[in-house]
Design a protein around this motif. Structure first.
Motif, PDB file in Angstrom:
ATOM      1  N   TYR A 259       0.825  -1.211   0.000  1.00  0.00           N
ATOM      2  CA  TYR A 259       0.000   0.000   0.000  1.00  0.00           C
ATOM      3  C   TYR A 259       0.858   1.260   0.000  1.00  0.00           C
ATOM      4  N   GLU A 260       1.921   1.255   0.777  1.00  0.00           N
ATOM      5  CA  GLU A 260       2.794   2.425   0.829  1.00  0.00           C
ATOM      6  C   GLU A 260       3.380   2.741  -0.547  1.00  0.00           C
ATOM      7  N   GLU A 261       3.570   1.721  -1.367  1.00  0.00           N
ATOM      8  CA  GLU A 261       4.162   1.925  -2.686  1.00  0.00           C
ATOM      9  C   GLU A 261       3.139   2.294  -3.756  1.00  0.00           C
ATOM     10  N   ILE A 262       1.875   1.936  -3.541  1.00  0.00           N
ATOM     11  CA  ILE A 262       0.877   2.204  -4.588  1.00  0.00           C
ATOM     12  C   ILE A 262      -0.151   3.256  -4.175  1.00  0.00           C
ATOM     13  N   LYS A 263      -0.059   3.771  -2.937  1.00  0.00           N
ATOM     14  CA  LYS A 263      -1.136   4.632  -2.435  1.00  0.00           C
ATOM     15  C   LYS A 263      -1.305   5.914  -3.250  1.00  0.00           C
ATOM     16  N   ASP A 264      -0.209   6.459  -3.778  1.00  0.00           N
ATOM     17  CA  ASP A 264      -0.337   7.681  -4.579  1.00  0.00           C
ATOM     18  C   ASP A 264      -1.083   7.418  -5.881  1.00  0.00           C
ATOM     19  N   ILE A 265      -0.797   6.253  -6.501  1.00  0.00           N
ATOM     20  CA  ILE A 265      -1.508   5.879  -7.732  1.00  0.00           C
ATOM     21  C   ILE A 265      -2.975   5.630  -7.414  1.00  0.00           C
ATOM     22  N   TYR A 266      -3.235   4.954  -6.293  1.00  0.00           N
ATOM     23  CA  TYR A 266      -4.620   4.662  -5.895  1.00  0.00           C
ATOM     24  C   TYR A 266      -5.386   5.963  -5.645  1.00  0.00           C
ATOM     25  N   ALA A 267      -4.758   6.883  -4.919  1.00  0.00           N
ATOM     26  CA  ALA A 267      -5.421   8.159  -4.601  1.00  0.00           C
ATOM     27  C   ALA A 267      -5.696   8.967  -5.862  1.00  0.00           C
ATOM     28  N   LYS A 268      -4.800   8.868  -6.836  1.00  0.00           N
ATOM     29  CA  LYS A 268      -4.966   9.597  -8.100  1.00  0.00           C
ATOM     30  C   LYS A 268      -6.228   9.155  -8.827  1.00  0.00           C
ATOM     31  N   HIS A 269      -6.533   7.865  -8.766  1.00  0.00           N
ATOM     32  CA  HIS A 269      -7.693   7.325  -9.492  1.00  0.00           C
ATOM     33  C   HIS A 269      -8.951   7.248  -8.629  1.00  0.00           C
ATOM     34  N   PHE A 270      -8.808   7.488  -7.321  1.00  0.00           N
ATOM     35  CA  PHE A 270      -9.966   7.407  -6.428  1.00  0.00           C
ATOM     36  C   PHE A 270     -10.700   8.750  -6.439  1.00  0.00           C
ATOM     37  N   ARG A 271     -11.684   8.840  -7.284  1.00  0.00           N
ATOM     38  CA  ARG A 271     -12.445  10.078  -7.445  1.00  0.00           C
ATOM     39  C   ARG A 271     -13.945   9.777  -7.352  1.00  0.00           C
ATOM     40  N   PRO A 272     -14.423   9.499  -6.175  1.00  0.00           N
ATOM     41  CA  PRO A 272     -15.843   9.136  -6.030  1.00  0.00           C
ATOM     42  C   PRO A 272     -16.765  10.301  -6.330  1.00  0.00           C
ATOM     43  N   THR A 273     -17.872   9.994  -6.965  1.00  0.00           N
ATOM     44  CA  THR A 273     -18.881  11.016  -7.244  1.00  0.00           C
ATOM     45  C   THR A 273     -20.043  10.855  -6.260  1.00  0.00           C
ATOM     46  N   PRO A 274     -20.604  11.966  -5.812  1.00  0.00           N
ATOM     47  CA  PRO A 274     -21.739  11.883  -4.874  1.00  0.00           C
ATOM     48  C   PRO A 274     -22.902  11.096  -5.493  1.00  0.00           C
ATOM     49  N   ARG A 275     -23.510  10.230  -4.685  1.00  0.00           N
ATOM     50  CA  ARG A 275     -24.648   9.422  -5.146  1.00  0.00           C
ATOM     51  C   ARG A 275     -25.825   9.588  -4.187  1.00  0.00           C
TER      52      ARG A 275
END
Length: 642
Positions: A340-356
C-alpha cells in the motif's frame, strides 16, 4: 470490545478447520526455516492437508531448503492431526456461537450445530440462537442436546454475568462481513432497528415469538456515528423494523433519520476504504486482522485491472511479483501494508468518487392498514426507495390501494411489494393482487415491483402428516403441487418479480382469470420455455422443423397441441375419470405408471412426461429445434415487441 480473538465464518465448518490447521502448520514452518515466505503457498498447504495428494506437497518449495526432512515431517504431522481428528479430541475454542435462520434450513442447521460441538472446549459454551432456535427451541434441543437461547439479547448480563452491556443496542461489527468470501447484497448500508416487535399477531408470522413485546423507539444516531467512525460512512440505511408505522414515536424516528443524513435529497460520497483497512491493520491493537486483510486485498485486486500503461506495469510488479498479494491465501498483513505504501499515490490519483443519492429501506415492509396523511408526509421527508408495503391478503385491498394513492400524492413513486401465497388464500387471489398492482402502476404512473412469497409453516401442526416446517414442501389447503410449480416456473422466467407493464403481466399470468387457470394446468416445461413451445405450433415452427429435421412431427409438442389434448380429454372422459386425471396432474408426479386406460388421458399425460428431459437432451429433435430457435435473433425482437 472485551479483547477476545473472534472469528466470523459462513460456510462449511470442515473447511474452516482445515484452513485453521494450515495456518498453524505455516507458523511452525517459519520457526524451522524463515528464508521462505510460506504464506505464499497457503493454498497448497490447505489442499495437501485436505486431500493428502503429493502433487500439492511437491509444489511447496521444501526441497529448496536445508530443512527438507524436518519440514516434510512437520506438514505430515499437521496432515495427520486433521485426518486422525486430533483437533476434535482437543478442541481449541472457548466459545462458539451458531446463528440460525429459517426453519426450512433445518437439516443443514442441525448438522452445523452438531459439528460446532466438536470445536468448543466445553459444550456448555456452545450458544445457539436466532430465528429457528427461538421458534423451535425444544426441537433443536432434542436433535442436538444444546439448549438454545430464545429471543433477542436485549438485557444486561445475558452472555456474561455482571456485564452491563445490552448486546442488541450495540453498534454492529461491520468488519466481519469482510471475513468471508460471500458478499451480502446490501454491503454498503447501515443496518439497524428503530423499533422492535409488531402490534399484529398474524398466524403465519414468526415475529410474535421472536420479538413478543413492541418497543416503539430505539435510538439510531449513536450507532450510525460509531459505525461511521470505525468502518467508514455507508451509503444507505437499511432498517429491519417489523412494523414501524405502529410506533407512537414515528415522527421522532423520521426526524432522527433526517438528522443522520438520510433526508430526501441527501447524497453519499464513498470514503477511501483501502486507506481505512490499512489504518486498521496498522492500529495497536490491530482491528480485525482477518477481515481487513481480505478487504484491502480485494480492493487492490479490483483496482489493478483498471490501470493502463506504465501504472499497470508498476502495480503488477508490486502486487504480483514483489509482495505476492494477488491471492488471498498468500497475502500477509506486513506485505499489504508495504504494498500500500508503494501504490497509495496511484490509488489516490484514481480514487475520485462522485456523490450518489442515498436511500432508506424499511426492509421488512410497512403496514398498509396504518397509513395516514400525516405519516405519509413524514415518509416523504426521507430518501426512501423503494417503499415496501405488504399485500398479503386480498381483503386488505382498500387499505392497500389507499396507501399507494397517499404516497403518490406526496411524490413517492417507487414501491416494492410482498405478496404471501400458499397460506389460506385461493390461487385466484394471487392473480388479482398482482393485477391490482399492474393497474395501479398505469393509473397512478408509479412503479410497483411485486415479489410473490411462498408461505412455509414455522412449526408443525396436528394436521400435518410430516413436519413441513423443516422443508419447503408444504402445500396450502386451496393449492396443489402443480399450481405451486406453475407459479414458480412463471417467476423463474421473470426473475422472481413482476414489474410495471400490463402487456408483460398478461403474457406472464394471462389476460383473464381463465387464461391464468390454463397456465396453472400447463406442463411446467412449457411454462418455462413458453415462447418456444408456442412458436413450435406456428407456421414458422413447422417450416423450421421440416427444414432441420425433415418432418414436422415434433410440432405436436406445442402448447396448442397440449391444450387441444387437455380439452379433448375433458370432453371425452367421465367426470370420475376427469377428476382422476386432474388429481394426477395436480400431484405433479409423472414418473410412475397410472391406472388409466382411456387413450385421451394417456395422450394428455404424455405432455407432462415426455418433454421434461427432452428439452435439455442433446440427442432429441426437441433440443435441436430449440437451439435453432435460440439462434434466431428475430425471436428476441418479437418477444420484446409483445
Amino acid at each position: 470490545m472485551l479483547g477476545h480473538e473472534v472469528v466470523f465464518y459462513k460456510g462449511e465448518l470442515k473447511q474452516f478447520v482445515i484452513e485453521n490447521i494450515a495456518d498453524k502448520c505455516i507458523a511452525s514452518f517459519f520457526e524451522i526455516e524463515d528464508s521462505v515466505n510460506w504464506y505464499l503457498y497457503k493454498d497448497l498447504f490447505v489442499d495437501y492437508i485436505r486431500t493428502k495428494r503429493k502433487e500439492f506437497l511437491n509444489q511447496i518449495p521444501i526441497r529448496r531448503t536445508d530443512m527438507e526432512i524436518l519440514l516434510t515431517n512437520k506438514i505430515n504431522e499437521y496432515k495427520d492431526y486433521y485426518w486422525t481428528k486430533q483437533w476434535e479430541r482437543e478442541p481449541e475454542w472457548d466459545r462458539v456461537f451458531v446463528t440460525t435462520l429459517f426453519t426450512f434450513y433445518w437439516a443443514i442447521t442441525i448438522e452445523t450445530i452438531k459439528f460446532a460441538k466438536k470445536l468448543v472446549k466445553n459444550k456448555k459454551n456452545l450458544m445457539v440462537g436466532g430465528v429457528l432456535a427461538t421458534i423451535q427451541a425444544q426441537e433443536v434441543y432434542e436433535a442436538t442436546g444444546i439448549k438454545p437461547y430464545e429471543g433477542v439479547l436485549n438485557k444486561p448480563g445475558q452472555l456474561d454475568k455482571g456485564n452491563d452491556l445490552i448486546i442488541d443496542n450495540l453498534p454492529l461489527d461491520y468488519s466481519i462481513l469482510d471475513e468471508i468470501e460471500y458478499k451480502y447484497p446490501m454491503n454498503n448500508a447501515y443496518y439497524g432497528y428503530t423499533t422492535r416487535g409488531c402490534i399484529r399477531k398474524c398466524p403465519f408470522c414468526a415475529v410474535p415469538k421472536l420479538e413478543p413485546i413492541y418497543n416503539s423507539y430505539i435510538p439510531l444516531t449513536e450507532r450510525i456515528y460509531e459505525t461511521k467512525r470505525l468502518y467508514g460512512d455507508q451509503k444507505d440505511l437499511l432498517l429491519m423494523d417489523n412494523n414501524i408505522l405502529a410506533s407512537k414515536e414515528f415522527n421522532k424516528i423520521i426526524d432522527e433519520i433526517v438528522a443522520c443524513g438520510f433526508g430526501k435529497n441527501d447524497k453519499f460520497t464513498q470514503p477511501n476504504l483501502l486507506a481505512l483497512a490499512i489504518q486498521h491493520l496498522k492500529a495497536k491493537p490491530i482491528i480485525n486482522e482477518r477481515a481487513n486483510i481480505r478487504k484491502a486485498q480485494s480492493l487492490i485486486m479490483e483496482f489493478y485491472p483498471k490501470l493502463k500503461g506504465e501504472e499497470s506495469f508498476l502495480v503488477y510488479k508490486i502486487v504480483f511479483e514483489k509482495y505476492r498479494i494477488n491471492k488471498l491465501l498468500t497475502t500477509t498483513r506486513e506485505h499489504l501494508i508495504a504494498a500500500y505504501e508503494e501504490i497509495k499515490d496511484i490509488y489516490a490519483k484514481h480514487f475520485r468518487p462522485t456523490p450518489r443519492q442515498r436511500y432508506v429501506d424499511f426492509n421488512q415492509g410497512v403496514d398498509a392498514r396504518l397509513f395516514t396523511e400525516e405519516k405519509v408526509q413524514q415518509l416523504s421527508r426521507i430518501a426512501i426507495r423503494p417503499l415496501r408495503i405488504a399485500f398479503d391478503d386480498i381483503r386488505t385491498e382498500p387499505q392497500y390501494t389507499r396507501a399507494i394513492e397517499l404516497c403518490k400524492s406526496v411524490g413517492l413513486k417507487d414501491f416494492s411489494n410482498y405478496l404471501l401465497y400458499n397460506f389460506e388464500d385461493h390461487p385466484d387471489d394471487l392473480y388479482h393482487r398482482l393485477r391490482i398492482n399492474v393497474e395501479l402502476c398505469d393509473k397512478l404512473d408509479v412503479n410497483i415491483y411485486s415479489f410473490p412469497m411462498k408461505y412455509h409453516p414455522i412449526r408443525r401442526t396436528v394436521d400435518m402428516d410430516e413436519d413441513y416446517s423443516h422443508n419447503r414442501d408444504y402445500i396450502g389447503k386451496l393449492w396443489n403441487r402443480k399450481y405451486i410449480r406453475a407459479i414458480q416456473a412463471i417467476l423463474n422466467s421473470t426473475k422472481g418479480k413482476i414489474g410495471r407493464g400490463t402487456s408483460f403481466f398478461m403474457k406472464a399470468f394471462g389476460e383473464t382469470i381463465e387464461e391464468y387457470h390454463k397456465l396453472l394446468e400447463m406442463p411446467e416445461t412449457m411454462i418455462i420455455y413458453r415462447y418456444f413451445f408456442e412458436w413450435l405450433g406456428s407456421d414458422d415452427g413447422e417450416k423450421a422443423a421440416r427444414t432441420i429435421l425433415g418432418n414436422d412431427t415434433i410440432c405436436n409438442a406445442s402448447t396448442t397441441s397440449w391444450w387441444d389434448a387437455f380439452c379433448s380429454c375433458k370432453a371425452n372422459v367421465s367426470d370420475q375419470e376427469w377428476a382422476q386425471t386432474l388429481e394426477i396432474i395436480h400431484t405433479n408426479k409423472f414418473d410412475m405408471p397410472y391406472p388409466v386406460k382411456s387413450p385421451y388421458i394417456i395422450n394428455l399425460l404424455k405432455f407432462y412426461i415426455n418433454y421434461r428431459q427432452a428439452i435439455t437432451d442433446v440427442n432429441t429433435d426437441l433440443y435441436k429445434l430449440k437451439q435453432a430457435y435460440d439462434r434466431n435473433p428475430l425471436h428476441e425482437l418479437r418477444r420484446a415487441h409483445k
